[in-house]
Every structure is written in C-alpha cells, then in structure tokens.
Design a protein around this motif. Structure first.
Motif, PDB file in Angstrom:
ATOM      1  N   GLY A 206     -13.435  33.133  31.740  1.00 20.48           N
ATOM      2  CA  GLY A 206     -14.478  32.664  32.016  1.00 20.48           C
ATOM      3  C   GLY A 206     -15.269  31.505  31.329  1.00 20.48           C
ATOM      4  N   GLU A 207     -14.434  30.992  30.274  1.00 15.92           N
ATOM      5  CA  GLU A 207     -15.163  30.234  29.439  1.00 15.92           C
ATOM      6  C   GLU A 207     -14.119  29.020  29.321  1.00 15.92           C
ATOM      7  N   GLU A 208     -14.624  27.804  29.504  1.00 11.86           N
ATOM      8  CA  GLU A 208     -13.865  26.481  29.054  1.00 11.86           C
ATOM      9  C   GLU A 208     -13.638  26.456  27.520  1.00 11.86           C
ATOM     10  N   ALA A 241     -23.576  37.176  22.181  1.00 14.24           N
ATOM     11  CA  ALA A 241     -23.084  35.846  22.473  1.00 14.24           C
ATOM     12  C   ALA A 241     -23.708  35.210  23.716  1.00 14.24           C
ATOM     13  N   VAL A 242     -23.660  33.849  23.674  1.00 12.35           N
ATOM     14  CA  VAL A 242     -23.995  33.072  24.706  1.00 12.35           C
ATOM     15  C   VAL A 242     -23.098  33.324  25.904  1.00 12.35           C
ATOM     16  N   SER A 243     -21.916  33.191  25.443  1.00 14.50           N
ATOM     17  CA  SER A 243     -20.486  33.252  26.502  1.00 14.50           C
ATOM     18  C   SER A 243     -20.368  34.593  27.095  1.00 14.50           C
ATOM     19  N   ARG A 259     -19.518  30.189  20.435  1.00 18.69           N
ATOM     20  CA  ARG A 259     -18.277  30.572  19.858  1.00 18.69           C
ATOM     21  C   ARG A 259     -17.892  29.662  18.679  1.00 18.69           C
ATOM     22  N   LEU A 260     -17.497  30.129  17.659  1.00 18.80           N
ATOM     23  CA  LEU A 260     -17.138  29.553  16.403  1.00 18.80           C
ATOM     24  C   LEU A 260     -16.251  28.519  16.884  1.00 18.80           C
ATOM     25  N   THR A 261     -16.193  27.134  16.404  1.00 24.06           N
ATOM     26  CA  THR A 261     -15.251  25.869  16.587  1.00 24.06           C
ATOM     27  C   THR A 261     -14.498  25.918  15.300  1.00 24.06           C
TER      28      THR A 261
END
Length: 348
Positions: A206-208, A241-243, A259-261
């Motif tokens: 569900g997340e790009e 979490a935002v996502s 999410r950590l990048t």
C-alpha cells in the motif's frame, strides 16, 4: 559534528580532562562514550608524565602528540589508532575553542595521520571488539537498532528502509504493539523477512517505495537475542507511522513518523563514524565506514566463522533459485543453527 562550547571557561582549570568530560556529559554524550574518552585521555596524560616529564596536558606540543601516536603502533590496529587520535584531537579542539588552551597540537598530527594510517588497500580493517566499541557509543534506540540490524543481517540500506512490521516475526509481550507477520514467516519465529520485490516507484503493501531491494530471492534471516533486544528497545519508543504499511524504522526528527530513507541512514552512520574517527570528508570506501561497510563486515566475519560460503550467500540474498531450495528445505538445521552458533556479538 563538533560539540559547541557551553560558554566561557574559567581562567584556571585544575583538571582539563575532567572539565572536558563534564562538558560532554552536559551535551548528552553517553556514559559509554565518556568512559572511552577518559580511558584514552588518561592514557595520554600518563604517557606525557612518564615519557616527557610533562605534568599538564595543556602544555603538550605537536612532537609529544606524534610520539604518543607512534607509541600505539604495534599494540593496536590502525583503525584503533585513528580512533584514539581522533579522541585526543577532539579534546584539544574543544578546549581551544572554549579558551582553556591556546592551540590544538593535534591539528597537524591529524593531517599527517590521515595520509599514513590507512594501509588496507580495499577497506578499513575493523575487528569485532572495535565494532562493539563503536556500537556501544550509540545511545539513541533508533540509531542503535539500525546499525545493529545492518551488522547482524548483512542487508543493504534500501532493504532495511523497506522493512515493514509484517516482515518481522518477534515475540514482544512487554510492548503494547501488535502486528501479524507475513505468510512467509508463519513457521519461522525470531526471524526477519527480506523481500526481493520492492523497487523504486513500485507500490508495496500500500505504499510507493523510494528505494529498491537488490536480492535475487526472498530471504529469511534469524534474529538472535541481541538483535531482538535492540529492536525491542526501538519498538518501545517507536512513534505511530504515517504510512498504513507500518514501516519498521521511522524518522523521529523533521519527518516524524515517516519511513526512514537511505539518506537518513547514511547520515546517521556518517555522524557516528565521524565521531569515532572512521569517516573523513573526501575519504573513499577504503577509509570511510558507511552503511554498506556493515554488509562487508557481516560477510567477512560470518564467512570466516562458518567456513560455509553458501550459507553466507543465502543470508546476503545472493543465491539463485536452484541453490536456495537446498537451504530453505532444511532451514532449522542448516541456516538457523549455523547462524546462531556463528554470529558475532555487536555489543559488549
């Protein structure tokens, strides 16, 4: 990043080392880090007194500092010498900036050291005890969990960032946090699932995604007691979490809950590596410790301990389908037990 001075220093400081350590404590340095600083600085203080009959570290000159660095050769690895020298340099730099000392005698020594200390033509050679000292200096639960996860799984930075809670099968009875592990972990407790599916721009769970995983096949890596403890310490303070994908590792600063990048991970590793004397602006892969270095460290030490390149390749995600079936069929006896018997401790 250099620590900013707390303010004007007194004109006469009886014990400069104690003064420095107190200031670093006020700046939030962990007790482990402070102990490491004191051990090195007191060693230097003793060297000055016994070798040069110099009673005050504030009167030491460049030649005394060079002699001390030279005295460490033969007793310590080059990487440890670089770390010790960076501690002394940071001490003098700080005390100069707050006005206790007139100058930093280590400044030129560090320039000369950077040209000669690294003899490994490929990568910095770091022992397990040295790596443990590095990890022990990291106090923030998120940063500590990120580094230990990289060290004990050998995953790439993008693969770490793509982890969701569902990719973790872990018993956490003391935490008010619940999730359902993905199907691939149903019969594999205390494990983490590293998928080969995520790719930059693809929508997963569900997340790009903004990072790609580069595995040839999905991999399940065991989670030992040490990694479990570190991850649980992070989960205990993990924000919401935002996502909806519920990423495992989340930003706790400017992008709270996101999410950590990979750039976040590279920044935090560089910050701690620089503080430890393992990262220099302009330094290449043979000198600087980056997230990818931990994959190299994992591969080298686990391969040496197991003597089984196949299992290490499987854990790294480098094994194709015709080989991977051999290991997944006999997971408990072949991969999990070998891993748990051989994996090094990342902390002391």
């Amino acid at each position: 990043m250099a620590t900013e001075p707390t303010g004007d220093a007194p004109a006469d400081v009886a014990d400069p080392i104690a003064y420095f350590l107190d200031d670093q404590r006020y700046h939030g340095k962990s007790e482990r880090t402070l102990a490491a600083y004191e051990r090195v600085l007191r060693r230097f203080e003793t060297f000055l007194r016994e070798r040069f009959d110099v009673d005050a570290v504030g009167t030491a000159q460049r030649r005394e500092c060079m002699a001390w660095v030279h005295s460490l050769r033969g007793e310590f690895e080059d990487s440890t010498i670089a770390t010790y020298a960076s501690y002394l340099n940071r001490f003098y730099d700080y005390m100069t900036r707050v006005g206790v000392f007139d100058d930093n005698p280590m400044a030129l020594v560090m320039e000369e050291l950077s040209e000669s200390i690294e003899t490994n033509p490929t990568r910095r050679d770091i022992s397990v005890p040295e790596m443990q000292s590095f990890v022990d200096s990291i106090s923030h639960p998120l940063e500590r969990a990120v580094v230990v996860t990289l060290l004990k799984t050998g995953m790439r930075v993008g693969e770490l960032c793509n982890l969701d809670l569902r990719d973790l099968h872990l018993e956490t009875p003391a935490l008010e946090l619940d999730w359902t592990p993905r199907v691939g972990l149903e019969r594999r407790p205390a494990s983490v699932f590293i998928s080969a599916e995520p790719a930059r721009g693809a929508t997963i769970n569900g997340e790009e995604r903004t990072a790609s995983n580069k595995r040839k096949r999905d991999t399940v890596v065991p989670v030992d007691g040490e990694l479990r403890q570190v991850v649980c310490e992070w989960l205990a303070i993990r924000p919401d979490a935002v996502s909806s994908a519920r990423p495992l590792f989340l930003d706790t600063r400017d992008s709270w809950g996101e999410r950590l990048t990979p750039s976040d991970v590279r920044y935090l590793v560089e910050k701690h590596a620089r503080d430890h004397g393992w990262y220099r602006t302009g330094g290449g892969t043979q000198e600087n410790v980056t997230p990818h270095y931990f994959r190299h460290f994992f591969t080298t030490h686990l391969r040496d301990r197991t003597g089984d390149r196949g299992i290490v390749q499987y854990l790294r995600g480098d094994v194709a389908g015709d080989v991977i079936d051999t290991y997944t069929h006999n997971w408990g006896d072949r991969v999990r037990e070998t891993y748990l018997e051989s994996i090094y401790a990342a902390t002391r």
